[in-house]
Design a protein around this motif. Structure first.
Motif, PDB file in Angstrom:
ATOM      1  N   LEU A  86       0.826  -1.205   0.000  1.00  0.00           N
ATOM      2  CA  LEU A  86       0.000   0.000   0.000  1.00  0.00           C
ATOM      3  C   LEU A  86       0.861   1.256   0.000  1.00  0.00           C
ATOM      4  N   ARG A  87       1.971   1.244   0.723  1.00  0.00           N
ATOM      5  CA  ARG A  87       2.881   2.392   0.713  1.00  0.00           C
ATOM      6  C   ARG A  87       3.446   2.634  -0.686  1.00  0.00           C
ATOM      7  N   ALA A  88       3.740   1.526  -1.406  1.00  0.00           N
ATOM      8  CA  ALA A  88       4.360   1.641  -2.722  1.00  0.00           C
ATOM      9  C   ALA A  88       3.372   1.998  -3.817  1.00  0.00           C
ATOM     10  N   GLY A  89       2.100   2.123  -3.481  1.00  0.00           N
ATOM     11  CA  GLY A  89       1.105   2.482  -4.485  1.00  0.00           C
ATOM     12  C   GLY A  89       0.686   1.340  -5.375  1.00  0.00           C
ATOM     13  N   VAL A  90       0.906   0.098  -4.930  1.00  0.00           N
ATOM     14  CA  VAL A  90       0.482  -1.055  -5.729  1.00  0.00           C
ATOM     15  C   VAL A  90      -1.040  -1.010  -5.889  1.00  0.00           C
ATOM     16  N   PRO A  91      -1.552  -1.163  -7.110  1.00  0.00           N
ATOM     17  CA  PRO A  91      -3.005  -1.147  -7.291  1.00  0.00           C
ATOM     18  C   PRO A  91      -3.665  -2.230  -6.431  1.00  0.00           C
ATOM     19  N   ALA A  92      -4.695  -1.871  -5.723  1.00  0.00           N
ATOM     20  CA  ALA A  92      -5.360  -2.815  -4.830  1.00  0.00           C
ATOM     21  C   ALA A  92      -6.863  -2.697  -4.999  1.00  0.00           C
ATOM     22  N   LYS A  93      -7.539  -3.807  -4.821  1.00  0.00           N
ATOM     23  CA  LYS A  93      -8.989  -3.830  -4.978  1.00  0.00           C
ATOM     24  C   LYS A  93      -9.698  -3.948  -3.637  1.00  0.00           C
ATOM     25  N   THR A  94      -9.218  -4.862  -2.780  1.00  0.00           N
ATOM     26  CA  THR A  94      -9.894  -5.125  -1.517  1.00  0.00           C
ATOM     27  C   THR A  94      -8.868  -5.393  -0.428  1.00  0.00           C
ATOM     28  N   LEU A  95      -9.095  -4.808   0.749  1.00  0.00           N
ATOM     29  CA  LEU A  95      -8.313  -5.115   1.936  1.00  0.00           C
ATOM     30  C   LEU A  95      -9.203  -5.907   2.883  1.00  0.00           C
ATOM     31  N   TYR A  96      -8.809  -7.145   3.156  1.00  0.00           N
ATOM     32  CA  TYR A  96      -9.541  -7.998   4.088  1.00  0.00           C
ATOM     33  C   TYR A  96      -8.876  -7.918   5.462  1.00  0.00           C
ATOM     34  N   ASN A 121     -11.814  -1.449  -1.366  1.00  0.00           N
ATOM     35  CA  ASN A 121     -12.870  -1.953  -0.497  1.00  0.00           C
ATOM     36  C   ASN A 121     -12.261  -2.449   0.806  1.00  0.00           C
ATOM     37  N   LEU A 122     -12.901  -2.129   1.928  1.00  0.00           N
ATOM     38  CA  LEU A 122     -12.481  -2.616   3.239  1.00  0.00           C
ATOM     39  C   LEU A 122     -13.507  -3.634   3.711  1.00  0.00           C
ATOM     40  N   LEU A 123     -13.061  -4.872   3.894  1.00  0.00           N
ATOM     41  CA  LEU A 123     -13.983  -5.936   4.277  1.00  0.00           C
ATOM     42  C   LEU A 123     -13.479  -6.658   5.514  1.00  0.00           C
ATOM     43  N   HIS A 139      -1.438 -15.518   7.022  1.00  0.00           N
ATOM     44  CA  HIS A 139      -1.836 -14.170   6.605  1.00  0.00           C
ATOM     45  C   HIS A 139      -1.856 -13.163   7.743  1.00  0.00           C
ATOM     46  N   GLN A 140      -1.763 -13.604   8.994  1.00  0.00           N
ATOM     47  CA  GLN A 140      -1.757 -12.709  10.161  1.00  0.00           C
ATOM     48  C   GLN A 140      -3.002 -11.835  10.230  1.00  0.00           C
ATOM     49  N   GLY A 141      -4.069 -12.285   9.609  1.00  0.00           N
ATOM     50  CA  GLY A 141      -5.329 -11.552   9.708  1.00  0.00           C
ATOM     51  C   GLY A 141      -5.490 -10.403   8.740  1.00  0.00           C
ATOM     52  N   VAL A 142      -4.538 -10.224   7.804  1.00  0.00           N
ATOM     53  CA  VAL A 142      -4.616  -9.110   6.850  1.00  0.00           C
ATOM     54  C   VAL A 142      -4.260  -9.631   5.463  1.00  0.00           C
ATOM     55  N   VAL A 143      -5.131  -9.375   4.501  1.00  0.00           N
ATOM     56  CA  VAL A 143      -4.928  -9.834   3.128  1.00  0.00           C
ATOM     57  C   VAL A 143      -5.317  -8.710   2.173  1.00  0.00           C
TER      58      VAL A 143
END
Length: 317
Positions: A86-96, A121-123, A139-143
């Motif tokens: 996320l810091r590097a600006g990688v395109p992302a669709k959903t944060l679980y 999206n934040l899910l 995954h330590q609870g974050v994907v």
């Protein structure tokens, strides 16, 4: 009778006192509960139900329908990798984020970065759901879900050069399987005014989250094209008037002696271990070696491409 407290249901005071066993509930009620989470993460909210439904559809749809010819969504797992992406600006669709997860600074930062973008999206998901999405990785609870990269066609790179009115300058990668090398090449192409990178569909690195991070954001403006057959793509470039220069340790010419660097050019870089494949090497108009007086046997793809691109940009200037 007035004052008779024995009458049933008679209320003698409007003041409500502490109840037995309250345990100081009033004091707890005064404490803040923190910022209100976004609607997509509130259990029972309509937006959360809709976001959950979209995520389930995305996870189960065939890859060909999610964008890209044969692309599939990528999952970045773990707190540090997600924050770095996320810091590097990688395109992302959903944060679980896992339900009932004990937050730390990394989880908090990941949520903050995703919310600042506005397009992520934040899910909230159960551990079982995250295990299913990631194949039971740690995954330590974050994907973080990365959408499939939309590859260009090799011809699109010629069109970009034509629109700019400059001779095409393209890099093709042959057998390069490390996404970080691909990201480094994309970064060099952007730095020296190139028009894009071509990679084969099979046995080659793709535009993963790792490649995006290594490109330092330049992948957002430097197209990467995918060729079904790299040899045929190079032959098509030759027919369009481009000179195909392959880098090889045993090349017949030194880089400084190649006159074609200031014209329409395709630079072909092989893997550090195997170099160019036989068919690609035979297709090249000339095979070039980079002199290394220090005695090193080879350079990785990102460094080798950067050297040739610098020399080409210097001559064009």
């Amino acid at each position: 009778m007035p004052g008779n407290s024995q009458r049933p249901n008679r209320r003698t005071s409007n003041k409500k006192g502490m109840q037995v066993g309250s345990g100081g509930q009033r004091r707890k009620a005064l404490k803040g509960k923190g910022p209100t989470p976004p609607a997509e993460m509130r259990t029972g909210h309509a937006k959360k139900r809709a976001a959950d439904a979209r995520a389930r559809r995305d996870a189960t749809r065939p890859a060909a329908r999610r964008g890209g010819a044969k692309g599939a969504a990528e999952m970045v797992v773990g707190r540090n990798p997600v924050v770095e992406a996320l810091r590097a600006g990688v395109p992302a669709k959903t944060l679980y984020v896992q339900q009932f997860l004990e937050n730390d600074d990394r989880v908090t930062e990941a949520i903050k970065l995703a919310m600042e973008r506005g397009s992520v999206n934040l899910l909230e998901a159960s551990k079982a759901e995250l295990d299913r999405l990631t194949g039971a990785l740690h995954h330590q609870g974050v994907v973080l879900q990365i959408p499939p990269y939309e590859y260009a066609h090799p011809d699109d790179l010629l069109g970009a050069a034509h629109d700019e009115g400059r001779p095409p300058l393209i890099v093709a990668l042959d057998g390069v399987t490390d996404p970080r090398n691909l990201g480094a090449v994309v970064r060099s192409v952007a730095a020296f005014g190139g028009h894009g990178v071509v990679v084969p569909e099979r046995r080659a690195a793709g535009m993963t989250a790792g490649a995006w991070k290594t490109s330092a954001g330049t992948a957002a403006r430097t197209p990467v094209a995918r060729a079904t057959n790299l040899t045929r793509a190079l032959q098509a470039y030759q027919k369009a008037g481009l000179t195909v220069v392959g880098l090889a340790a045993d090349g017949e010419a030194e880089l400084a002696d190649v006159a074609a660097l200031d014209g329409p050019l395709v630079v072909v870089v092989g893997s550090e271990g195997k170099g160019l494949s036989r068919l690609v090497g035979e297709t090249c108009d000339v095979r070039v070696r980079i002199p290394m007086p220090g005695g090193a046997e080879s350079l990785n793809a990102g460094v080798a491409a950067g050297i040739v691109l610098y020399e080409a940009a210097r001559r064009r200037a």
